[in-house]
Design a protein around this motif. Sequence first.
Motif, PDB file in Angstrom:
ATOM      1  N   MET A  46      -5.409  -2.019 -10.347  1.00  0.00           N
ATOM      2  CA  MET A  46      -6.130  -0.604 -10.838  1.00  0.00           C
ATOM      3  C   MET A  46      -4.912   0.407 -11.306  1.00  0.00           C
ATOM      4  O   MET A  46      -5.161   1.835 -11.790  1.00  0.00           O
ATOM      5  CB  MET A  46      -6.247  -0.365  -9.601  1.00  0.00           C
ATOM      6  CG  MET A  46      -7.312  -0.995  -8.837  1.00  0.00           C
ATOM      7  SD  MET A  46      -7.242  -0.572  -6.985  1.00  0.00           S
ATOM      8  CE  MET A  46      -7.784   1.007  -6.840  1.00  0.00           C
ATOM      9  N   LYS A  98      -5.413  -3.843   4.318  1.00  0.00           N
ATOM     10  CA  LYS A  98      -5.219  -2.356   3.708  1.00  0.00           C
ATOM     11  C   LYS A  98      -5.379  -1.395   5.636  1.00  0.00           C
ATOM     12  O   LYS A  98      -5.705  -1.701   6.322  1.00  0.00           O
ATOM     13  CB  LYS A  98      -6.940  -1.459   3.348  1.00  0.00           C
ATOM     14  CG  LYS A  98      -7.036   0.064   2.856  1.00  0.00           C
ATOM     15  CD  LYS A  98      -7.121   0.424   1.280  1.00  0.00           C
ATOM     16  CE  LYS A  98      -7.762   1.657   1.180  1.00  0.00           C
ATOM     17  NZ  LYS A  98      -6.151   1.965   1.043  1.00  0.00           N
ATOM     18  N   GLU A 109       1.034  -0.958  -0.096  1.00  0.00           N
ATOM     19  CA  GLU A 109       0.028  -0.336  -0.010  1.00  0.00           C
ATOM     20  C   GLU A 109       0.772   1.732   0.138  1.00  0.00           C
ATOM     21  O   GLU A 109       1.979   1.176   0.688  1.00  0.00           O
ATOM     22  CB  GLU A 109      -0.596   0.194   1.365  1.00  0.00           C
ATOM     23  CG  GLU A 109      -2.109   1.418   1.511  1.00  0.00           C
ATOM     24  CD  GLU A 109      -2.782   1.413   2.058  1.00  0.00           C
ATOM     25  OE1 GLU A 109      -3.419   2.230   2.330  1.00  0.00           O
ATOM     26  OE2 GLU A 109      -2.943  -0.154   3.499  1.00  0.00           O
ATOM     27  N   GLY A 110       0.705   2.226  -0.814  1.00  0.00           N
ATOM     28  CA  GLY A 110       0.961   3.211  -1.092  1.00  0.00           C
ATOM     29  C   GLY A 110       2.720   3.482  -1.561  1.00  0.00           C
ATOM     30  O   GLY A 110       3.131   4.408  -2.068  1.00  0.00           O
ATOM     31  N   ALA A 135      -0.299   1.902  -5.099  1.00  0.00           N
ATOM     32  CA  ALA A 135      -0.916   0.254  -4.681  1.00  0.00           C
ATOM     33  C   ALA A 135      -1.840   1.078  -3.496  1.00  0.00           C
ATOM     34  O   ALA A 135      -1.255   1.329  -2.998  1.00  0.00           O
ATOM     35  CB  ALA A 135      -0.302  -1.109  -4.377  1.00  0.00           C
ATOM     36  N   SER A 136      -3.209   0.966  -3.828  1.00  0.00           N
ATOM     37  CA  SER A 136      -3.897   1.321  -2.516  1.00  0.00           C
ATOM     38  C   SER A 136      -4.103   0.025  -2.002  1.00  0.00           C
ATOM     39  O   SER A 136      -5.301   0.819  -0.557  1.00  0.00           O
ATOM     40  CB  SER A 136      -5.496   0.541  -3.714  1.00  0.00           C
ATOM     41  OG  SER A 136      -5.661   0.017  -4.143  1.00  0.00           O
ATOM     42  N   ALA A 137      -3.553  -0.931  -1.427  1.00  0.00           N
ATOM     43  CA  ALA A 137      -3.240  -2.243  -0.280  1.00  0.00           C
ATOM     44  C   ALA A 137      -2.414  -2.890  -0.910  1.00  0.00           C
ATOM     45  O   ALA A 137      -1.302  -3.112  -1.317  1.00  0.00           O
ATOM     46  CB  ALA A 137      -4.090  -3.241  -0.586  1.00  0.00           C
ATOM     47  N   ALA A 155      -1.677   5.083 -10.240  1.00  0.00           N
ATOM     48  CA  ALA A 155      -1.206   5.547  -8.792  1.00  0.00           C
ATOM     49  C   ALA A 155      -0.738   4.440  -7.855  1.00  0.00           C
ATOM     50  O   ALA A 155      -0.371   3.696  -8.390  1.00  0.00           O
ATOM     51  CB  ALA A 155      -2.802   5.590  -8.248  1.00  0.00           C
TER      52      ALA A 155
END
Length: 163
Positions: free
Chosen positions: A85, A63, A44-45, A93-95, A91
Amino acid sequence: MNTGLHAYLRELPLFAYLSTSEIEMLTPLARLLEGEAGVSLLKEGEPVRSIYFLLSGEAEVVKEDRSGSRQVIATVGKGALLGEMALVEDAPASATVVAIMNFKALAFDRQAFNLLLEGCPGIGQKIFKQIARLLSQRLRTTSAQLAEHKAASKNTARAGSGS
């Protein structure tokens, strides 16, 4: 042509609508990755450098919440697409995705994969249509879970206020 990778690609739902020649264009971009429980495929991030298709094993999608606690939001297995995604938006990684058992996955360098999709619009259209379907299914599932969570929270609040 690597017939083993070609066979794996043929099995994946995302590529079900591709012709044999289109699959052959993807094959050189794929690499087989084998790992053990505890390996993080995405964090994530952090930037997403590769997208993954789980061929075997399982992974948890984790998450971080506002308090910094890690929440498992899904467990995924064979056939799961991870990092998709990043194909849609540039962007981080969201998780975080962590293997919970030994696994095999096909990995594609995100930039090389994107270049192929942009350079071959027919393939890109077919793959992005499948990604859109996948994301739509996930959004429907998440919406249903959110509705259930809100209903449960409302009922808990009512019970706590004595109404």
